[in-house]
Design a protein around this motif. Sequence first.
Motif, PDB file in Angstrom:
ATOM      1  N   SER A   2       0.827  -1.205   0.000  1.00 20.18           N
ATOM      2  CA  SER A   2       0.000   0.000   0.000  1.00 20.18           C
ATOM      3  C   SER A   2       0.862   1.256   0.000  1.00 20.18           C
ATOM      4  O   SER A   2       0.729   2.110   0.861  1.00 20.18           O
ATOM      5  N   VAL A  36       2.286  -9.736   7.068  1.00 21.81           N
ATOM      6  CA  VAL A  36       0.872  -9.999   6.798  1.00 21.81           C
ATOM      7  C   VAL A  36       0.512  -9.813   5.328  1.00 21.81           C
ATOM      8  O   VAL A  36      -0.669  -9.795   4.974  1.00 21.81           O
ATOM      9  N   ARG A  37       1.533  -9.722   4.468  1.00 26.25           N
ATOM     10  CA  ARG A  37       1.243  -9.656   3.027  1.00 26.25           C
ATOM     11  C   ARG A  37       0.525 -10.943   2.628  1.00 26.25           C
ATOM     12  O   ARG A  37       0.889 -12.027   3.049  1.00 26.25           O
ATOM     13  N   LYS A  39      -2.351 -11.768   3.603  1.00 25.56           N
ATOM     14  CA  LYS A  39      -3.404 -12.027   4.591  1.00 25.56           C
ATOM     15  C   LYS A  39      -4.364 -10.850   4.700  1.00 25.56           C
ATOM     16  O   LYS A  39      -5.509 -11.013   5.100  1.00 25.56           O
ATOM     17  N   THR A  40      -3.863  -9.654   4.394  1.00 23.67           N
ATOM     18  CA  THR A  40      -4.676  -8.454   4.475  1.00 23.67           C
ATOM     19  C   THR A  40      -4.107  -7.406   3.534  1.00 23.67           C
ATOM     20  O   THR A  40      -2.919  -7.443   3.203  1.00 23.67           O
ATOM     21  N   SER A  41      -4.932  -6.486   3.120  1.00 24.22           N
ATOM     22  CA  SER A  41      -4.461  -5.404   2.257  1.00 24.22           C
ATOM     23  C   SER A  41      -4.175  -4.135   3.060  1.00 24.22           C
ATOM     24  O   SER A  41      -3.732  -3.140   2.497  1.00 24.22           O
ATOM     25  N   ILE A  42      -4.400  -4.168   4.374  1.00 24.93           N
ATOM     26  CA  ILE A  42      -4.221  -2.957   5.175  1.00 24.93           C
ATOM     27  C   ILE A  42      -2.763  -2.620   5.446  1.00 24.93           C
ATOM     28  O   ILE A  42      -2.431  -1.476   5.703  1.00 24.93           O
ATOM     29  N   ASP A  44       1.654  -4.372   5.206  1.00 21.89           N
ATOM     30  CA  ASP A  44       2.577  -5.450   4.863  1.00 21.89           C
ATOM     31  C   ASP A  44       3.172  -6.090   6.108  1.00 21.89           C
ATOM     32  O   ASP A  44       3.526  -7.261   6.108  1.00 21.89           O
ATOM     33  N   ASP A  90      -0.326   3.784  13.056  1.00 21.25           N
ATOM     34  CA  ASP A  90      -0.542   3.358  11.672  1.00 21.25           C
ATOM     35  C   ASP A  90       0.392   4.144  10.765  1.00 21.25           C
ATOM     36  O   ASP A  90       0.246   5.354  10.596  1.00 21.25           O
ATOM     37  N   ASP A  93       2.173   1.021   5.433  1.00 25.72           N
ATOM     38  CA  ASP A  93       2.645  -0.334   5.159  1.00 25.72           C
ATOM     39  C   ASP A  93       3.054  -1.079   6.422  1.00 25.72           C
ATOM     40  O   ASP A  93       3.135  -2.304   6.428  1.00 25.72           O
ATOM     41  N   TRP A 113      -2.767 -13.518  14.073  1.00 25.12           N
ATOM     42  CA  TRP A 113      -2.208 -13.304  12.743  1.00 25.12           C
ATOM     43  C   TRP A 113      -1.330 -14.445  12.243  1.00 25.12           C
ATOM     44  O   TRP A 113      -0.944 -14.464  11.087  1.00 25.12           O
ATOM     45  N   HIS A 120       5.122 -17.109   8.234  1.00 26.78           N
ATOM     46  CA  HIS A 120       5.162 -15.678   7.979  1.00 26.78           C
ATOM     47  C   HIS A 120       5.659 -14.873   9.157  1.00 26.78           C
ATOM     48  O   HIS A 120       5.915 -13.701   9.015  1.00 26.78           O
TER      49      HIS A 120
END
Length: 128
Positions: A2, A36-37, A39-42, A44, A90, A93, A113, A120
């Motif tokens: 992102s 977390v690449r 697993k989620t788009s929010i 990395d 936040d 990435d 996670w 991972h």
Amino acid sequence: MSTARTNKSVTTATLRKSVIDALEELKAKDVREIDVRGKTSIADLLVIASGTSARHVKSIADEVGKFAKKAGVMPLGVEGETEGEWVLVDLGDVIVHVMLPRIREFYGLERLWTVGDHGHEIDEAQAS
């Protein structure tokens, strides 16, 4: 990845290094990184660390924000500073969770996670 949410010239690896440097600077405890690449788009990378008191947790989170700004990334948001039991920073990435040990144990983000996919989780020795 992102990258639209962070300075385009700052890579996730550079941002990760700034976060780890900030955590080391203020002696954060039990630092864990979870990739977390996929697993989620929010984000990395999730970075989870503990502080020894609410004041320590707040100070660590503040330092993470300062180090990120020096790296060219403005935090998109910071939550939980008032209470200081769990502060989320936040950075696009990279998302940083700084928690009191009892709060960290209760919510178990590492377990959440990494369930079924321990490959991972980045080992501290591997990340250094």
